[in-house]
Every structure is written in structure tokens, then in C-alpha cells.
Scaffold this motif. Structure first.
Motif, PDB file in Angstrom:
ATOM      1  N   ILE A  23      -4.304   5.611   6.190  1.00  0.00           N
ATOM      2  CA  ILE A  23      -4.356   5.246   4.564  1.00  0.00           C
ATOM      3  C   ILE A  23      -5.686   5.273   4.282  1.00  0.00           C
ATOM      4  CG2 ILE A  23      -3.744   3.821   2.867  1.00  0.00           C
ATOM      5  CD1 ILE A  23      -1.331   3.104   4.404  1.00  0.00           C
ATOM      6  N   GLU A  24      -6.731   4.755   5.034  1.00  0.00           N
ATOM      7  CA  GLU A  24      -8.198   4.443   4.606  1.00  0.00           C
ATOM      8  C   GLU A  24      -8.570   6.064   4.417  1.00  0.00           C
ATOM      9  OE1 GLU A  24     -10.073   2.125   7.382  1.00  0.00           O
ATOM     10  OE2 GLU A  24      -9.077   0.341   6.808  1.00  0.00           O
ATOM     11  N   ASN A  25      -8.479   6.973   5.483  1.00  0.00           N
ATOM     12  CA  ASN A  25      -8.794   8.046   5.563  1.00  0.00           C
ATOM     13  C   ASN A  25      -8.613   8.969   4.434  1.00  0.00           C
ATOM     14  OD1 ASN A  25     -10.381   7.607   7.862  1.00  0.00           O
ATOM     15  ND2 ASN A  25      -8.552   8.377   9.330  1.00  0.00           N
ATOM     16  N   ILE A  26      -7.130   8.846   4.211  1.00  0.00           N
ATOM     17  CA  ILE A  26      -6.557   9.649   3.136  1.00  0.00           C
ATOM     18  C   ILE A  26      -7.179   9.086   1.768  1.00  0.00           C
ATOM     19  CG2 ILE A  26      -4.572  10.069   1.757  1.00  0.00           C
ATOM     20  CD1 ILE A  26      -2.927  10.210   4.700  1.00  0.00           C
ATOM     21  N   ALA A  27      -7.383   7.990   1.516  1.00  0.00           N
ATOM     22  CA  ALA A  27      -7.825   7.253   0.245  1.00  0.00           C
ATOM     23  C   ALA A  27      -9.120   7.874   0.126  1.00  0.00           C
ATOM     24  CB  ALA A  27      -7.716   5.877   0.311  1.00  0.00           C
ATOM     25  N   HIS A  28     -10.076   7.930   1.112  1.00  0.00           N
ATOM     26  CA  HIS A  28     -11.305   8.318   0.988  1.00  0.00           C
ATOM     27  C   HIS A  28     -11.331   9.905   0.877  1.00  0.00           C
ATOM     28  CE1 HIS A  28     -15.712   8.387   1.763  1.00  0.00           C
ATOM     29  NE2 HIS A  28     -15.282   9.203   2.618  1.00  0.00           N
ATOM     30  N   GLU A  29     -10.727  10.728   1.393  1.00  0.00           N
ATOM     31  CA  GLU A  29     -10.428  11.953   1.317  1.00  0.00           C
ATOM     32  C   GLU A  29     -10.204  12.436  -0.226  1.00  0.00           C
ATOM     33  OE1 GLU A  29      -7.521  15.237   2.867  1.00  0.00           O
ATOM     34  OE2 GLU A  29      -8.684  14.355   4.479  1.00  0.00           O
ATOM     35  N   LYS A  30      -9.375  11.656  -0.552  1.00  0.00           N
ATOM     36  CA  LYS A  30      -8.561  11.981  -1.996  1.00  0.00           C
ATOM     37  C   LYS A  30      -9.530  11.206  -3.102  1.00  0.00           C
ATOM     38  CE  LYS A  30      -4.427  14.239  -0.709  1.00  0.00           C
ATOM     39  NZ  LYS A  30      -4.426  15.466  -1.092  1.00  0.00           N
ATOM     40  N   ASN A  31     -10.473  10.324  -2.538  1.00  0.00           N
ATOM     41  CA  ASN A  31     -11.068   9.658  -3.746  1.00  0.00           C
ATOM     42  C   ASN A  31     -10.232   8.846  -4.587  1.00  0.00           C
ATOM     43  OD1 ASN A  31     -13.534   8.480  -4.782  1.00  0.00           O
ATOM     44  ND2 ASN A  31     -13.609  10.144  -6.388  1.00  0.00           N
ATOM     45  N   MET A  32      -9.310   7.782  -3.757  1.00  0.00           N
ATOM     46  CA  MET A  32      -8.610   7.135  -4.489  1.00  0.00           C
ATOM     47  C   MET A  32      -8.330   5.549  -3.775  1.00  0.00           C
ATOM     48  SD  MET A  32      -4.917   8.728  -3.048  1.00  0.00           S
ATOM     49  CE  MET A  32      -4.286   9.168  -4.432  1.00  0.00           C
ATOM     50  N   SER A  33      -7.914   4.800  -4.671  1.00  0.00           N
ATOM     51  CA  SER A  33      -7.974   3.449  -4.291  1.00  0.00           C
ATOM     52  C   SER A  33      -6.945   2.952  -2.892  1.00  0.00           C
ATOM     53  CB  SER A  33      -7.402   2.351  -5.217  1.00  0.00           C
ATOM     54  OG  SER A  33      -6.779   1.040  -4.759  1.00  0.00           O
ATOM     55  N   TYR A  34      -7.626   2.367  -1.774  1.00  0.00           N
ATOM     56  CA  TYR A  34      -6.930   2.365  -0.434  1.00  0.00           C
ATOM     57  C   TYR A  34      -5.618   1.353  -0.912  1.00  0.00           C
ATOM     58  CZ  TYR A  34      -5.728  -0.461   3.828  1.00  0.00           C
ATOM     59  OH  TYR A  34      -5.435  -0.889   4.754  1.00  0.00           O
ATOM     60  N   ARG A  35      -6.059   0.277  -1.818  1.00  0.00           N
ATOM     61  CA  ARG A  35      -5.102  -0.460  -2.066  1.00  0.00           C
ATOM     62  C   ARG A  35      -3.816  -0.118  -2.868  1.00  0.00           C
ATOM     63  NH1 ARG A  35      -3.177  -3.180  -6.367  1.00  0.00           N
ATOM     64  NH2 ARG A  35      -2.229  -5.433  -6.118  1.00  0.00           N
ATOM     65  N   GLU A  36      -4.173   0.751  -3.980  1.00  0.00           N
ATOM     66  CA  GLU A  36      -2.912   1.609  -4.560  1.00  0.00           C
ATOM     67  C   GLU A  36      -2.366   2.502  -3.532  1.00  0.00           C
ATOM     68  OE1 GLU A  36      -4.978   3.361  -7.877  1.00  0.00           O
ATOM     69  OE2 GLU A  36      -5.423   1.535  -8.607  1.00  0.00           O
ATOM     70  N   LEU A  37      -2.851   3.301  -2.616  1.00  0.00           N
ATOM     71  CA  LEU A  37      -2.236   4.022  -1.676  1.00  0.00           C
ATOM     72  C   LEU A  37      -1.370   3.204  -0.678  1.00  0.00           C
ATOM     73  CD1 LEU A  37      -1.721   6.890  -0.922  1.00  0.00           C
ATOM     74  CD2 LEU A  37      -3.945   6.775   0.549  1.00  0.00           C
ATOM     75  N   CYS A  38      -1.814   2.247  -0.218  1.00  0.00           N
ATOM     76  CA  CYS A  38      -1.205   1.228   0.818  1.00  0.00           C
ATOM     77  C   CYS A  38       0.256   0.989  -0.163  1.00  0.00           C
ATOM     78  CB  CYS A  38      -1.780  -0.064   0.967  1.00  0.00           C
ATOM     79  SG  CYS A  38      -2.579   0.194   2.471  1.00  0.00           S
ATOM     80  N   LEU A  39       0.108   0.483  -1.628  1.00  0.00           N
ATOM     81  CA  LEU A  39       1.354   0.167  -2.271  1.00  0.00           C
ATOM     82  C   LEU A  39       2.386   1.269  -2.289  1.00  0.00           C
ATOM     83  CD1 LEU A  39       0.007  -2.284  -5.076  1.00  0.00           C
ATOM     84  CD2 LEU A  39       0.991  -3.066  -3.067  1.00  0.00           C
ATOM     85  N   TYR A  40       1.621   2.587  -2.369  1.00  0.00           N
ATOM     86  CA  TYR A  40       2.483   3.511  -2.713  1.00  0.00           C
ATOM     87  C   TYR A  40       3.336   3.948  -1.153  1.00  0.00           C
ATOM     88  CZ  TYR A  40       4.095   8.238  -3.418  1.00  0.00           C
ATOM     89  OH  TYR A  40       4.765   9.545  -3.627  1.00  0.00           O
ATOM     90  N   VAL A  41       2.604   3.905  -0.161  1.00  0.00           N
ATOM     91  CA  VAL A  41       3.307   4.009   1.097  1.00  0.00           C
ATOM     92  C   VAL A  41       4.239   3.186   1.278  1.00  0.00           C
ATOM     93  CG1 VAL A  41       2.722   4.127   3.667  1.00  0.00           C
ATOM     94  CG2 VAL A  41       1.129   5.307   2.005  1.00  0.00           C
ATOM     95  N   ILE A  42       4.133   2.028   0.872  1.00  0.00           N
ATOM     96  CA  ILE A  42       5.131   0.770   0.976  1.00  0.00           C
ATOM     97  C   ILE A  42       6.291   1.144   0.326  1.00  0.00           C
ATOM     98  CG2 ILE A  42       5.825  -1.470   0.761  1.00  0.00           C
ATOM     99  CD1 ILE A  42       2.599  -2.183   1.455  1.00  0.00           C
ATOM    100  N   ILE A  43       6.173   1.476  -1.043  1.00  0.00           N
ATOM    101  CA  ILE A  43       7.307   2.090  -1.878  1.00  0.00           C
ATOM    102  C   ILE A  43       7.994   2.926  -1.213  1.00  0.00           C
ATOM    103  CG2 ILE A  43       7.825   2.802  -4.070  1.00  0.00           C
ATOM    104  CD1 ILE A  43       5.510   1.494  -5.209  1.00  0.00           C
ATOM    105  N   HIS A  44       7.332   3.974  -0.878  1.00  0.00           N
ATOM    106  CA  HIS A  44       7.993   5.329  -0.193  1.00  0.00           C
ATOM    107  C   HIS A  44       8.902   4.848   1.079  1.00  0.00           C
ATOM    108  CE1 HIS A  44       8.060   9.607   0.931  1.00  0.00           C
ATOM    109  NE2 HIS A  44       8.239   9.077   2.071  1.00  0.00           N
ATOM    110  N   GLU A  45       8.255   3.860   1.774  1.00  0.00           N
ATOM    111  CA  GLU A  45       9.064   3.659   3.098  1.00  0.00           C
ATOM    112  C   GLU A  45      10.120   2.647   2.721  1.00  0.00           C
ATOM    113  OE1 GLU A  45       8.711   5.176   5.969  1.00  0.00           O
ATOM    114  OE2 GLU A  45       6.853   6.207   5.164  1.00  0.00           O
ATOM    115  N   GLU A  46      10.124   1.872   1.769  1.00  0.00           N
ATOM    116  CA  GLU A  46      11.070   1.159   1.282  1.00  0.00           C
ATOM    117  C   GLU A  46      12.271   1.920   0.771  1.00  0.00           C
ATOM    118  OE1 GLU A  46      12.052  -2.128   1.940  1.00  0.00           O
ATOM    119  OE2 GLU A  46       9.857  -2.487   3.114  1.00  0.00           O
ATOM    120  N   ILE A  47      12.054   2.920   0.407  1.00  0.00           N
ATOM    121  CA  ILE A  47      13.016   3.774  -0.122  1.00  0.00           C
ATOM    122  C   ILE A  47      13.658   4.363   1.119  1.00  0.00           C
ATOM    123  CG2 ILE A  47      13.536   6.035  -1.618  1.00  0.00           C
ATOM    124  CD1 ILE A  47      11.400   5.223  -3.367  1.00  0.00           C
ATOM    125  N   HIS A  48      13.101   4.682   1.902  1.00  0.00           N
ATOM    126  CA  HIS A  48      13.960   5.175   3.207  1.00  0.00           C
ATOM    127  C   HIS A  48      14.709   3.853   3.719  1.00  0.00           C
ATOM    128  CE1 HIS A  48      12.096   8.890   3.632  1.00  0.00           C
ATOM    129  NE2 HIS A  48      10.874   8.656   3.796  1.00  0.00           N
TER     130      HIS A  48
END
Length: 183
Positions: A23-48
Motif C-alpha cells: 500500500i505504501e508503494n502504490i500510494a507513493h507511486e500514485k502520489n496519494m495518501s497512504y492512510r486514505e488508500l489503506c481505508l479504501y483497501v479495507i472498504i474493498h476487502e470488507e465488501i468481499h
């Protein structure tokens, strides 16, 4: 992220696993917030997690595996990822409004890396599945979306003919005015 059921005794314990380094690598690569990307991943996985509990996905997958129906299994996986992606984006709009993340076709070099790592089909599932689920949602709402877990679409329906799928599973469905069902 990965949602897993772990057998701890007679009861299953739910566990959500997140690879923070990725998640850190993707956030850095896409110039986005690590915290926000973590929250998004959690939402995605909780939908699964929700999918698994609501539609008995494990039983459906076991059935497809026993029948050796690899194409239907691949189509189901595309629907699962597209469903999670579509609704994760919808929830993220409300829960983390400052977050903007949209998967897109990877660059030439990234697509080669994905192919080498075997991730190219997975990335395709997110993009094609989300587009398919979005069309179902726009035309028939959540009841239409949920049909993919009862009547698995064909690969052609997912990629090119979502309106054909809608017509197959609900011939009475009235398409929204101005929609070109042939595109």
C-alpha cells in the motif's frame, strides 16, 4: 488486502490482512495518501467479506471447481472484483471524500511487470468487472447487480454485452431512455 476465514477451533475467525508495504508503494507511486488508500483497501476487502456471507460465495466456487468450469469461475471472480470495486468507490465517496482512486489500464512497462507476476488478469477483472457491474446498477439497481451471484454472466456479456445479460436474466427489464444497448 486479503479477506480470509481462518479455522481457529470449531468457529471461524474472520481476519483482514493488509500488506502495508504494498500500500505504501502504490500510494507513493500514485502520489496519494497512504492512510486514505489503506481505508479504501479495507472498504474493498470488507465488501468481499459481505459478499461471502450474503451470497455463499465459497459454496458457489466449490461447485464450479467440482464441475471444472474454469470459465464460469473466472467470470464469477470478475464479478466479485467488479462488485467490490464499484461499491468500494461508492462508499469511499461518502467515507473518504478527499480520496480519488480509479484503476486504469497500466502503462506498457507496468503491464509487462504485471504479466510476469501473473497479475494482468487480476487487474483486468477490476476494470472490466466494475464497468459491467456499473451498467447493471444503472439499469436495474442492486437487485440486478445481485443476480450475478445467482446467474453467472458469460465472458462476452461481461466484456461486450452487459445489456444482453440484463435481457437474459430479466426480459421484463425496461432500459433507461436514451441508452444505446448495442455499444
Amino acid at each position: 488486502g486479503q479477506y480470509d476465514l481462518l479455522e481457529v477451533s470449531k468457529e471461524a475467525q474472520e481476519e483482514l490482512r493488509i500488506c502495508t508495504r504494498n500500500i505504501e508503494n502504490i500510494a507513493h507511486e500514485k502520489n496519494m495518501s497512504y492512510r486514505e488508500l489503506c481505508l479504501y483497501v479495507i472498504i474493498h476487502e470488507e465488501i468481499h467479506n459481505w459478499q461471502s456471507k450474503t451470497f455463499n460465495i465459497n459454496l458457489l466456487m466449490k461447485d464450479l471447481i467440482q464441475r471444472n468450469d474454469k470459465q464460469a469461475l473466472a467470470n464469477l471472480m470478475t464479478c466479485l472484483e467488479g462488485h467490490a470495486e464499484f461499491f468500494a468507490n461508492m462508499f469511499a465517496e461518502k467515507l473518504i471524500p478527499e480520496f480519488e482512486f480509479k484503476r486504469s489500464k497500466p502503462s506498457f512497462w507496468t503491464s509487462i511487470k504485471y504479466r510476469i507476476l501473473g497479475l494482468d488478469k487480476q487487474m483486468d477483472r477490476y476494470i472490466k468487472g466494475e464497468k459491467f457491474i456499473q451498467t447493471l446498477y444503472e439499469q436495474g439497481g442492486i437487485p440486478m447487480v445481485n443476480k450475478v451471484f445467482e446467474i453467472i454472466p458469460t465472458q462476452n456479456e461481461i466484456e461486450y454485452n452487459s445489456f444482453g445479460y440484463i435481457n437474459r436474466v430479466d426480459p421484463e427489464c425496461k432500459f433507461l431512455p436514451g441508452v444505446d444497448i448495442h455499444n
